[in-house]
Enzyme design. Structure first.
Site, short mmCIF file in Angstrom:
data_model
loop_
_atom_site.label_atom_id
_atom_site.label_comp_id
_atom_site.label_asym_id
_atom_site.label_seq_id
_atom_site.Cartn_x
_atom_site.Cartn_y
_atom_site.Cartn_z
N GLY A 16 0.83 -1.20 0.00
CA GLY A 16 0.00 0.00 0.00
C GLY A 16 0.86 1.25 0.00
O GLY A 16 0.41 2.33 0.37
N ASP A 40 2.59 -1.86 -4.39
CA ASP A 40 1.19 -1.44 -4.52
C ASP A 40 0.58 -2.10 -5.75
O ASP A 40 1.28 -2.42 -6.71
CB ASP A 40 1.08 0.10 -4.66
CG ASP A 40 -0.24 0.64 -4.15
OD1 ASP A 40 -0.27 1.24 -3.06
OD2 ASP A 40 -1.27 0.42 -4.83
N VAL A 69 -1.78 -7.96 -3.16
CA VAL A 69 -1.46 -8.70 -1.92
C VAL A 69 -2.47 -9.80 -1.61
O VAL A 69 -2.21 -10.66 -0.77
CB VAL A 69 -1.35 -7.76 -0.69
CG1 VAL A 69 -0.20 -6.79 -0.84
CG2 VAL A 69 -2.66 -7.04 -0.41
N TYR A 163 -15.14 -4.53 6.97
CA TYR A 163 -13.86 -3.89 7.31
C TYR A 163 -13.47 -4.18 8.76
O TYR A 163 -12.32 -4.54 9.06
CB TYR A 163 -14.00 -2.39 7.06
CG TYR A 163 -12.75 -1.58 7.27
CD1 TYR A 163 -11.77 -1.50 6.28
CD2 TYR A 163 -12.54 -0.88 8.46
CE1 TYR A 163 -10.63 -0.74 6.47
CE2 TYR A 163 -11.41 -0.12 8.65
CZ TYR A 163 -10.46 -0.05 7.65
OH TYR A 163 -9.32 0.70 7.85
P1 NAD Z 1 -5.27 4.56 0.89
O1 NAD Z 1 -6.49 4.20 0.13
O2 NAD Z 1 -4.74 5.95 0.82
O3 NAD Z 1 -4.07 3.57 0.49
C1 NAD Z 1 -4.26 2.18 0.35
C2 NAD Z 1 -3.28 1.68 -0.69
O4 NAD Z 1 -3.45 0.25 -0.79
C3 NAD Z 1 -3.54 2.25 -2.11
O5 NAD Z 1 -2.34 2.76 -2.66
C4 NAD Z 1 -4.04 1.06 -2.89
O6 NAD Z 1 -3.69 1.08 -4.28
C5 NAD Z 1 -3.35 -0.10 -2.16
N1 NAD Z 1 -4.02 -1.37 -2.41
C6 NAD Z 1 -5.36 -1.62 -2.41
N2 NAD Z 1 -5.59 -2.90 -2.71
C7 NAD Z 1 -4.37 -3.49 -2.90
C8 NAD Z 1 -3.96 -4.80 -3.23
N3 NAD Z 1 -4.85 -5.78 -3.47
N4 NAD Z 1 -2.63 -5.06 -3.33
C9 NAD Z 1 -1.73 -4.07 -3.12
N5 NAD Z 1 -2.05 -2.80 -2.83
C10 NAD Z 1 -3.37 -2.51 -2.70
O7 NAD Z 1 -5.60 4.15 2.40
P2 NAD Z 1 -4.88 4.56 3.77
O8 NAD Z 1 -5.81 5.43 4.51
O9 NAD Z 1 -3.48 4.97 3.55
O10 NAD Z 1 -4.91 3.14 4.52
C11 NAD Z 1 -3.75 2.37 4.74
C12 NAD Z 1 -4.07 1.29 5.74
O11 NAD Z 1 -4.45 1.89 6.97
C13 NAD Z 1 -5.23 0.39 5.34
O12 NAD Z 1 -4.97 -0.93 5.73
C14 NAD Z 1 -6.39 0.96 6.12
O13 NAD Z 1 -7.40 0.01 6.34
C15 NAD Z 1 -5.70 1.37 7.39
N6 NAD Z 1 -6.41 2.37 8.16
C16 NAD Z 1 -6.66 3.60 7.65
C17 NAD Z 1 -7.34 4.51 8.43
C18 NAD Z 1 -7.66 5.90 7.94
O14 NAD Z 1 -8.38 6.61 8.65
N7 NAD Z 1 -7.16 6.33 6.78
C19 NAD Z 1 -7.77 4.17 9.72
C20 NAD Z 1 -7.49 2.91 10.21
C21 NAD Z 1 -6.80 2.02 9.42
#
Ligand code: NAD
Length: 255
Positions: A16, A40, A69, A163
Protein backbone atom coordinates in the site's frame (compact mmCIF):
# COMPACT_ATOMS: atom_id res chain seq x y z
CA UNK A 1 11.96 13.99 11.74
CA UNK A 2 14.41 11.15 12.31
CA UNK A 3 17.23 12.09 14.68
CA UNK A 4 19.45 9.15 13.71
CA UNK A 5 19.66 6.54 10.98
CA UNK A 6 18.01 3.84 13.11
CA UNK A 7 17.28 1.68 10.05
CA UNK A 8 20.61 2.00 8.28
CA UNK A 9 21.34 -1.04 6.03
CA UNK A 10 17.87 -2.52 6.59
CA UNK A 11 15.62 -3.58 3.73
CA UNK A 12 11.93 -2.80 4.24
CA UNK A 13 8.85 -3.86 2.31
CA UNK A 14 5.78 -1.62 2.53
CA UNK A 15 2.48 -2.68 0.94
CA UNK A 16 0.00 0.00 0.00
CA UNK A 17 3.09 2.17 -0.39
CA UNK A 18 1.53 4.17 -3.21
CA UNK A 19 -0.84 6.21 -1.06
CA UNK A 20 -1.77 7.65 2.31
CA UNK A 21 -0.32 5.86 5.30
CA UNK A 22 1.85 3.44 3.26
CA UNK A 23 3.45 6.35 1.41
CA UNK A 24 4.20 8.20 4.68
CA UNK A 25 5.68 5.00 6.16
CA UNK A 26 7.89 4.50 3.07
CA UNK A 27 9.10 8.10 3.34
CA UNK A 28 9.84 7.82 7.06
CA UNK A 29 11.71 4.51 6.75
CA UNK A 30 13.84 5.95 3.94
CA UNK A 31 14.59 8.97 6.11
CA UNK A 32 15.82 6.59 8.81
CA UNK A 33 18.23 4.94 6.36
CA UNK A 34 16.31 1.89 5.14
CA UNK A 35 16.09 0.75 1.53
CA UNK A 36 12.40 0.48 0.72
CA UNK A 37 10.52 -1.89 -1.59
CA UNK A 38 7.37 0.14 -2.29
CA UNK A 39 4.59 -2.32 -3.11
CA UNK A 40 1.19 -1.44 -4.52
CA UNK A 41 -1.40 -2.82 -6.91
CA UNK A 42 -1.22 0.62 -8.56
CA UNK A 43 2.32 0.75 -9.94
CA UNK A 44 2.08 4.40 -11.02
CA UNK A 45 1.35 5.53 -7.48
CA UNK A 46 4.15 3.32 -6.13
CA UNK A 47 6.53 4.99 -8.59
CA UNK A 48 5.30 8.41 -7.44
CA UNK A 49 6.16 7.45 -3.87
CA UNK A 50 9.59 6.33 -5.03
CA UNK A 51 10.30 9.87 -6.28
CA UNK A 52 9.67 11.23 -2.79
CA UNK A 53 12.00 8.92 -0.88
CA UNK A 54 15.24 9.94 0.78
CA UNK A 55 18.54 8.65 -0.67
CA UNK A 56 20.78 10.08 2.03
CA UNK A 57 23.03 7.07 2.65
CA UNK A 58 25.50 5.22 0.44
CA UNK A 59 23.94 1.99 -0.82
CA UNK A 60 20.37 3.05 -0.05
CA UNK A 61 18.21 1.86 -2.98
CA UNK A 62 14.44 1.94 -3.37
CA UNK A 63 12.28 0.00 -5.84
CA UNK A 64 8.60 -0.02 -6.79
CA UNK A 65 6.78 -3.33 -7.31
CA UNK A 66 3.29 -4.00 -8.64
CA UNK A 67 1.65 -6.65 -6.48
CA UNK A 68 -1.88 -7.71 -5.58
CA UNK A 69 -1.46 -8.70 -1.92
CA UNK A 70 -4.61 -10.85 -2.03
CA UNK A 71 -3.02 -13.24 -4.56
CA UNK A 72 -0.49 -15.77 -3.27
CA UNK A 73 1.27 -16.07 -6.65
CA UNK A 74 1.71 -12.31 -6.81
CA UNK A 75 3.18 -12.25 -3.28
CA UNK A 76 5.52 -15.20 -3.99
CA UNK A 77 6.75 -13.48 -7.15
CA UNK A 78 7.38 -10.31 -5.14
CA UNK A 79 9.63 -12.08 -2.64
CA UNK A 80 11.58 -13.70 -5.50
CA UNK A 81 11.98 -10.34 -7.26
CA UNK A 82 13.18 -8.67 -4.06
CA UNK A 83 15.64 -11.50 -3.42
CA UNK A 84 16.94 -11.18 -7.01
CA UNK A 85 17.25 -7.41 -6.79
CA UNK A 86 18.75 -7.04 -3.32
CA UNK A 87 20.29 -10.52 -2.74
CA UNK A 88 18.48 -10.68 0.61
CA UNK A 89 15.02 -10.75 2.12
CA UNK A 90 13.33 -7.77 3.75
CA UNK A 91 13.82 -7.78 7.53
CA UNK A 92 11.02 -5.20 7.92
CA UNK A 93 7.59 -5.84 6.39
CA UNK A 94 4.68 -3.46 6.82
CA UNK A 95 1.24 -4.31 5.46
CA UNK A 96 -0.67 -1.10 4.84
CA UNK A 97 -2.59 -2.08 1.68
CA UNK A 98 -6.29 -1.92 2.43
CA UNK A 99 -9.69 -1.20 0.94
CA UNK A 100 -13.20 -0.36 2.10
CA UNK A 101 -16.53 -1.46 0.59
CA UNK A 102 -18.92 0.17 3.07
CA UNK A 103 -22.55 -0.86 3.37
CA UNK A 104 -24.94 -1.60 6.20
CA UNK A 105 -25.04 -5.27 7.19
CA UNK A 106 -28.62 -5.68 5.97
CA UNK A 107 -27.58 -4.72 2.43
CA UNK A 108 -23.95 -5.87 2.23
CA UNK A 109 -23.18 -8.01 -0.83
CA UNK A 110 -21.19 -11.21 -0.35
CA UNK A 111 -18.65 -9.96 -2.92
CA UNK A 112 -18.03 -6.82 -0.83
CA UNK A 113 -17.39 -8.94 2.24
CA UNK A 114 -15.04 -11.28 0.37
CA UNK A 115 -13.04 -8.56 -1.39
CA UNK A 116 -12.39 -6.62 1.84
CA UNK A 117 -11.34 -9.78 3.69
CA UNK A 118 -9.09 -10.78 0.76
CA UNK A 119 -7.10 -7.55 0.69
CA UNK A 120 -7.21 -6.52 4.36
CA UNK A 121 -6.76 -9.89 6.07
CA UNK A 122 -5.52 -12.45 3.55
CA UNK A 123 -3.04 -9.84 2.26
CA UNK A 124 -1.25 -9.42 5.63
CA UNK A 125 -1.39 -13.23 6.09
CA UNK A 126 0.35 -13.85 2.74
CA UNK A 127 2.95 -11.11 3.32
CA UNK A 128 3.64 -12.17 6.93
CA UNK A 129 4.00 -15.82 5.92
CA UNK A 130 6.18 -15.15 2.86
CA UNK A 131 8.53 -12.74 4.65
CA UNK A 132 8.79 -14.96 7.74
CA UNK A 133 9.53 -18.03 5.60
CA UNK A 134 12.30 -16.17 3.76
CA UNK A 135 13.82 -14.85 7.01
CA UNK A 136 13.74 -18.27 8.66
CA UNK A 137 15.20 -19.96 5.56
CA UNK A 138 18.03 -17.40 5.44
CA UNK A 139 18.71 -17.82 9.16
CA UNK A 140 18.60 -14.04 9.62
CA UNK A 141 17.26 -14.37 13.17
CA UNK A 142 15.94 -10.82 13.18
CA UNK A 143 12.87 -9.20 11.73
CA UNK A 144 10.00 -6.83 12.40
CA UNK A 145 6.59 -7.42 10.87
CA UNK A 146 4.01 -4.67 11.32
CA UNK A 147 0.41 -4.97 10.22
CA UNK A 148 -1.89 -1.99 10.00
CA UNK A 149 -5.16 -2.83 11.71
CA UNK A 150 -7.74 -0.26 12.79
CA UNK A 151 -9.44 0.93 15.95
CA UNK A 152 -12.63 -0.06 14.08
CA UNK A 153 -11.58 -3.72 14.51
CA UNK A 154 -11.99 -3.23 18.27
CA UNK A 155 -15.07 -1.05 18.48
CA UNK A 156 -16.96 -1.67 15.20
CA UNK A 157 -18.34 1.06 12.97
CA UNK A 158 -21.65 1.63 11.20
CA UNK A 159 -21.52 0.37 7.61
CA UNK A 160 -18.21 -1.42 8.08
CA UNK A 161 -18.90 -4.96 9.32
CA UNK A 162 -16.66 -6.37 6.55
CA UNK A 163 -13.86 -3.89 7.31
CA UNK A 164 -14.15 -4.26 11.10
CA UNK A 165 -14.05 -8.06 10.79
CA UNK A 166 -10.95 -7.88 8.58
CA UNK A 167 -9.15 -5.58 11.01
CA UNK A 168 -10.07 -7.65 14.08
CA UNK A 169 -8.67 -10.60 12.15
CA UNK A 170 -5.41 -8.76 11.54
CA UNK A 171 -4.87 -8.49 15.31
CA UNK A 172 -5.49 -12.22 15.83
CA UNK A 173 -3.20 -13.10 12.94
CA UNK A 174 -0.43 -10.83 14.17
CA UNK A 175 -0.55 -11.95 17.80
CA UNK A 176 -0.41 -15.60 16.76
CA UNK A 177 2.47 -14.92 14.37
CA UNK A 178 4.24 -13.12 17.24
CA UNK A 179 3.96 -16.23 19.43
CA UNK A 180 5.16 -18.58 16.68
CA UNK A 181 7.97 -16.42 15.31
CA UNK A 182 9.55 -15.06 18.51
CA UNK A 183 11.94 -18.04 18.59
CA UNK A 184 13.30 -16.89 15.20
CA UNK A 185 13.93 -13.35 16.39
CA UNK A 186 10.97 -12.01 14.40
CA UNK A 187 8.71 -9.53 16.18
CA UNK A 188 5.12 -8.96 14.99
CA UNK A 189 2.97 -6.03 16.03
CA UNK A 190 -0.24 -4.31 14.95
CA UNK A 191 -0.77 -0.57 14.67
CA UNK A 192 -4.36 0.57 15.12
CA UNK A 193 -4.95 3.95 13.51
CA UNK A 194 -8.01 5.95 14.46
CA UNK A 195 -9.26 8.30 11.74
CA UNK A 196 -6.42 9.53 9.53
CA UNK A 197 -6.64 12.05 6.66
CA UNK A 198 -5.87 10.00 3.51
CA UNK A 199 -7.58 9.21 0.19
CA UNK A 200 -9.42 6.45 2.10
CA UNK A 201 -11.12 8.91 4.47
CA UNK A 202 -11.63 11.44 1.65
CA UNK A 203 -14.60 9.23 0.73
CA UNK A 204 -16.27 9.95 4.09
CA UNK A 205 -18.75 12.89 3.96
CA UNK A 206 -17.33 16.09 5.50
CA UNK A 207 -20.14 16.36 8.07
CA UNK A 208 -19.29 12.86 9.32
CA UNK A 209 -15.58 13.77 9.51
CA UNK A 210 -16.47 16.94 11.45
CA UNK A 211 -18.47 14.85 13.90
CA UNK A 212 -15.59 12.40 14.29
CA UNK A 213 -13.07 15.24 14.82
CA UNK A 214 -15.33 16.66 17.52
CA UNK A 215 -15.19 13.37 19.44
CA UNK A 216 -11.41 12.98 19.28
CA UNK A 217 -9.88 14.20 22.58
CA UNK A 218 -6.85 15.62 20.72
CA UNK A 219 -9.27 17.57 18.54
CA UNK A 220 -8.13 16.60 15.05
CA UNK A 221 -7.96 13.72 12.61
CA UNK A 222 -4.59 11.98 12.49
CA UNK A 223 -2.00 12.52 9.79
CA UNK A 224 -0.31 9.64 7.92
CA UNK A 225 2.95 10.77 9.54
CA UNK A 226 1.48 10.02 12.98
CA UNK A 227 1.25 6.36 11.96
CA UNK A 228 4.65 6.40 10.25
CA UNK A 229 6.27 7.60 13.51
CA UNK A 230 5.03 4.52 15.35
CA UNK A 231 5.94 2.15 12.50
CA UNK A 232 9.51 3.50 12.43
CA UNK A 233 9.75 2.84 16.18
CA UNK A 234 8.37 -0.70 15.80
CA UNK A 235 10.71 -1.37 12.87
CA UNK A 236 13.75 -0.24 14.86
CA UNK A 237 15.67 -1.78 17.73
CA UNK A 238 14.15 0.84 20.03
CA UNK A 239 11.22 -1.60 20.29
CA UNK A 240 13.35 -4.75 20.57
CA UNK A 241 11.37 -6.18 23.52
CA UNK A 242 7.93 -5.46 22.02
CA UNK A 243 6.04 -8.21 20.20
CA UNK A 244 2.39 -9.20 19.93
CA UNK A 245 1.34 -5.66 20.82
CA UNK A 246 -1.47 -3.60 19.32
CA UNK A 247 -0.68 0.09 19.52
CA UNK A 248 -3.57 2.54 19.20
CA UNK A 249 -2.76 5.77 17.37
CA UNK A 250 -6.08 7.56 17.64
CA UNK A 251 -5.61 10.92 19.36
CA UNK A 252 -7.46 9.33 22.29
CA UNK A 253 -10.59 8.26 20.40
CA UNK A 254 -12.45 5.40 22.16
CA UNK A 255 -10.05 5.25 25.11
P1 NAD B 1 -5.27 4.56 0.89
O1 NAD B 1 -6.49 4.20 0.13
O2 NAD B 1 -4.74 5.95 0.82
O3 NAD B 1 -4.07 3.57 0.49
C1 NAD B 1 -4.26 2.18 0.35
C2 NAD B 1 -3.28 1.68 -0.69
O4 NAD B 1 -3.45 0.25 -0.79
C3 NAD B 1 -3.54 2.25 -2.11
O5 NAD B 1 -2.34 2.76 -2.66
C4 NAD B 1 -4.04 1.06 -2.89
O6 NAD B 1 -3.69 1.08 -4.28
C5 NAD B 1 -3.35 -0.10 -2.16
N1 NAD B 1 -4.02 -1.37 -2.41
C6 NAD B 1 -5.36 -1.62 -2.41
N2 NAD B 1 -5.59 -2.90 -2.71
C7 NAD B 1 -4.37 -3.49 -2.90
C8 NAD B 1 -3.96 -4.80 -3.23
N3 NAD B 1 -4.85 -5.78 -3.47
N4 NAD B 1 -2.63 -5.06 -3.33
C9 NAD B 1 -1.73 -4.07 -3.12
N5 NAD B 1 -2.05 -2.80 -2.83
C10 NAD B 1 -3.37 -2.51 -2.70
O7 NAD B 1 -5.60 4.15 2.40
P2 NAD B 1 -4.88 4.56 3.77
O8 NAD B 1 -5.81 5.43 4.51
O9 NAD B 1 -3.48 4.97 3.55
O10 NAD B 1 -4.91 3.14 4.52
C11 NAD B 1 -3.75 2.37 4.74
C12 NAD B 1 -4.07 1.29 5.74
O11 NAD B 1 -4.45 1.89 6.97
C13 NAD B 1 -5.23 0.39 5.34
O12 NAD B 1 -4.97 -0.93 5.73
C14 NAD B 1 -6.39 0.96 6.12
O13 NAD B 1 -7.40 0.01 6.34
C15 NAD B 1 -5.70 1.37 7.39
N6 NAD B 1 -6.41 2.37 8.16
C16 NAD B 1 -6.66 3.60 7.65
C17 NAD B 1 -7.34 4.51 8.43
C18 NAD B 1 -7.66 5.90 7.94
O14 NAD B 1 -8.38 6.61 8.65
N7 NAD B 1 -7.16 6.33 6.78
C19 NAD B 1 -7.77 4.17 9.72
C20 NAD B 1 -7.49 2.91 10.21
C21 NAD B 1 -6.80 2.02 9.42
Amino acid sequence: MAATFRLKSRLALVTGGGSGIGRAISQRLSLEGASVAVVDVNIDSAKDTLQSLCHGLVGQAHTAFQVDVSQSQSVSALIEQIQAQYSRSPCIAISSAGITRDEFLLHLAEESFDSVLSVNLKGPFLITQAVARALVANGQNKGSIINIGSIVGKVGNLGQCNYAASKAGVEGLTRTAAKELARYGIRCNTVLPGFISTPMTDKVPQKVLDKISGSIPMGRLGKPEDIADVCAFLASDDSKYITGASIEVTGGLFM
